[in-house]
Write a protein that holds these residues in place. Structure first.
Motif, PDB file in Angstrom:
ATOM      1  N   LEU A 170       0.829  -1.208   0.000  1.00 19.65           N
ATOM      2  CA  LEU A 170       0.000   0.000   0.000  1.00 19.65           C
ATOM      3  C   LEU A 170       0.862   1.257   0.000  1.00 19.65           C
ATOM      4  O   LEU A 170       0.544   2.234  -0.677  1.00 19.65           O
ATOM      5  CB  LEU A 170      -0.931   0.008   1.215  1.00 19.65           C
ATOM      6  CG  LEU A 170      -2.074  -1.009   1.252  1.00 19.65           C
ATOM      7  CD1 LEU A 170      -3.010  -0.686   2.405  1.00 19.65           C
ATOM      8  CD2 LEU A 170      -2.844  -1.031  -0.060  1.00 19.65           C
ATOM      9  N   ARG A 171       1.936   1.227   0.762  1.00 16.59           N
ATOM     10  CA  ARG A 171       2.824   2.400   0.805  1.00 16.59           C
ATOM     11  C   ARG A 171       3.466   2.649  -0.565  1.00 16.59           C
ATOM     12  O   ARG A 171       3.597   3.790  -1.005  1.00 16.59           O
ATOM     13  CB  ARG A 171       3.921   2.207   1.864  1.00 16.59           C
ATOM     14  CG  ARG A 171       3.450   2.346   3.295  1.00 16.59           C
ATOM     15  CD  ARG A 171       4.623   2.493   4.246  1.00 16.59           C
ATOM     16  NE  ARG A 171       5.506   1.333   4.224  1.00 16.59           N
ATOM     17  CZ  ARG A 171       5.362   0.260   4.992  1.00 16.59           C
ATOM     18  NH1 ARG A 171       4.342   0.210   5.854  1.00 16.59           N
ATOM     19  NH2 ARG A 171       6.207  -0.737   4.929  1.00 16.59           N
ATOM     20  N   VAL A 172       3.850   1.579  -1.229  1.00 21.12           N
ATOM     21  CA  VAL A 172       4.505   1.713  -2.529  1.00 21.12           C
ATOM     22  C   VAL A 172       3.537   2.254  -3.580  1.00 21.12           C
ATOM     23  O   VAL A 172       3.867   3.158  -4.353  1.00 21.12           O
ATOM     24  CB  VAL A 172       5.090   0.352  -2.984  1.00 21.12           C
ATOM     25  CG1 VAL A 172       5.535   0.421  -4.439  1.00 21.12           C
ATOM     26  CG2 VAL A 172       6.254  -0.046  -2.096  1.00 21.12           C
ATOM     27  N   SER A 173       2.315   1.703  -3.602  1.00 18.73           N
ATOM     28  CA  SER A 173       1.356   2.131  -4.637  1.00 18.73           C
ATOM     29  C   SER A 173       0.790   3.507  -4.338  1.00 18.73           C
ATOM     30  O   SER A 173       0.534   4.292  -5.250  1.00 18.73           O
ATOM     31  CB  SER A 173       0.231   1.111  -4.778  1.00 18.73           C
ATOM     32  OG  SER A 173      -0.486   0.954  -3.574  1.00 18.73           O
ATOM     33  N   GLY A 174       0.589   3.833  -3.041  1.00 22.24           N
ATOM     34  CA  GLY A 174       0.044   5.139  -2.680  1.00 22.24           C
ATOM     35  C   GLY A 174      -1.240   5.425  -3.439  1.00 22.24           C
ATOM     36  O   GLY A 174      -2.203   4.678  -3.366  1.00 22.24           O
ATOM     37  N   ALA A 202      -8.716  -2.188  -1.378  1.00 19.89           N
ATOM     38  CA  ALA A 202      -8.090  -1.185  -0.517  1.00 19.89           C
ATOM     39  C   ALA A 202      -8.334   0.215  -1.075  1.00 19.89           C
ATOM     40  O   ALA A 202      -8.403   0.405  -2.296  1.00 19.89           O
ATOM     41  CB  ALA A 202      -6.587  -1.447  -0.415  1.00 19.89           C
ATOM     42  N   PRO A 203      -8.487   1.206  -0.197  1.00 17.94           N
ATOM     43  CA  PRO A 203      -8.697   2.587  -0.673  1.00 17.94           C
ATOM     44  C   PRO A 203      -7.534   3.049  -1.539  1.00 17.94           C
ATOM     45  O   PRO A 203      -6.386   2.636  -1.355  1.00 17.94           O
ATOM     46  CB  PRO A 203      -8.770   3.391   0.638  1.00 17.94           C
ATOM     47  CG  PRO A 203      -9.116   2.400   1.694  1.00 17.94           C
ATOM     48  CD  PRO A 203      -8.490   1.114   1.271  1.00 17.94           C
ATOM     49  N   LEU A 204      -7.862   3.914  -2.483  1.00 19.44           N
ATOM     50  CA  LEU A 204      -6.859   4.503  -3.376  1.00 19.44           C
ATOM     51  C   LEU A 204      -7.117   5.999  -3.415  1.00 19.44           C
ATOM     52  O   LEU A 204      -8.264   6.434  -3.538  1.00 19.44           O
ATOM     53  CB  LEU A 204      -6.970   3.887  -4.773  1.00 19.44           C
ATOM     54  CG  LEU A 204      -5.824   4.131  -5.745  1.00 19.44           C
ATOM     55  CD1 LEU A 204      -4.550   3.442  -5.252  1.00 19.44           C
ATOM     56  CD2 LEU A 204      -6.177   3.626  -7.137  1.00 19.44           C
ATOM     57  N   ALA A 205      -6.045   6.788  -3.285  1.00 21.19           N
ATOM     58  CA  ALA A 205      -6.196   8.247  -3.202  1.00 21.19           C
ATOM     59  C   ALA A 205      -6.917   8.814  -4.414  1.00 21.19           C
ATOM     60  O   ALA A 205      -7.764   9.705  -4.298  1.00 21.19           O
ATOM     61  CB  ALA A 205      -4.828   8.895  -3.040  1.00 21.19           C
TER      62      ALA A 205
END
Length: 229
Positions: A170-174, A202-205
């Motif tokens: 998740l941190r990598v894809s942001g 998972a949520p995505l910005a």
């Protein structure tokens, strides 16, 4: 006088090499390698997401389609989901009358539908994050089911290593949807259904049309399965 012969030999050698290096899919009888979206669709399409309703008063077989967390696998004590996300969204593919999270006989959280509106769609995780190895029971009573008829799924929190691997992804894809799709593809290639399902929901910005399309296809598959029963 020897130069023309040498040039002819070089040309023949180059032609031979180019033919040997041609990709196998240049042959009309073989198809090209499947694309990223196709690979992901094929993998997600075979992940089990249905759990049967148990009880004594049902007149017809019923099942609940659970999109997240997933996939639902057979376990020693019944259907089980391994959670790489310690606080996953609950994404329902079937309309429910009631939903509960239990530990043993204790009900930790519950939600009841109204007479006009079923419980459906995406629900935020309502409890504290699960610790590695922790287990809860997810109980779902579909629309129209008798009061004692529940679909039960054991939620088993994954190991610390698996949870950290998911958090790192998740941190990598942001907010990068393309990166998230690449991670999904890698999870599919590794045969890791739990990681793939978690990454999908998972949520995505920033919204990504390809991810949204995959989610909608998953939801449509639940509706198709319901109509075919």
């Amino acid at each position: 006088m020897k130069r023309p012969a040498i040039q002819a030999a070089l040309i023949m050698a180059l032609l031979s090499c180019s033919q040997a290096m041609a990709p196998v899919w240049a042959n009309p009888s073989s198809a090209p390698p499947p694309g990223l979206m196709t690979r992901i669709r094929q993998f997600l399409g075979v992940q089990p997401r249905s759990v049967s309703v148990g009880g004594t008063r049902s007149n017809a077989a019923q099942a609940v389609c659970l999109l997240s967390p997933g996939p639902i696998e057979p376990g020693r004590d019944g259907p089980t989901v391994r959670l790489v996300d310690p606080q996953p969204a609950l994404v329902l593919g079937s309309p429910l009358n009631e939903i509960e999270l239990r530990r043993g006989e204790a009900v930790l959280w519950s939600k009841l539908a109204s007479s006009k509106k079923a419980i459906s769609g995406r629900l935020a995780w309502p409890l504290a994050p699960l610790k590695p190895g922790e287990r809860l029971e997810l109980a779902m009573r579909p629309r129209g089911a008798a009061g004692g008829d529940w679909a039960l799924v054991s939620l088993d929190a994954a190991s610390t290593e698996d949870q950290q691997r998911y958090a790192a992804a998740l941190r990598v894809s942001g907010g990068d949807g393309k990166q998230r799709l690449q991670q999904l593809d890698q999870a599919a290639a590794a045969g890791d259904g739990g990681l793939a399902q978690a990454l999908l929901w998972a949520p995505l910005a920033a919204s990504n049309s390809s991810l949204v399309a995959l989610q909608r296809e998953q939801q449509a598959s639940c509706e198709t399965a319901r109509l075919n029963r």
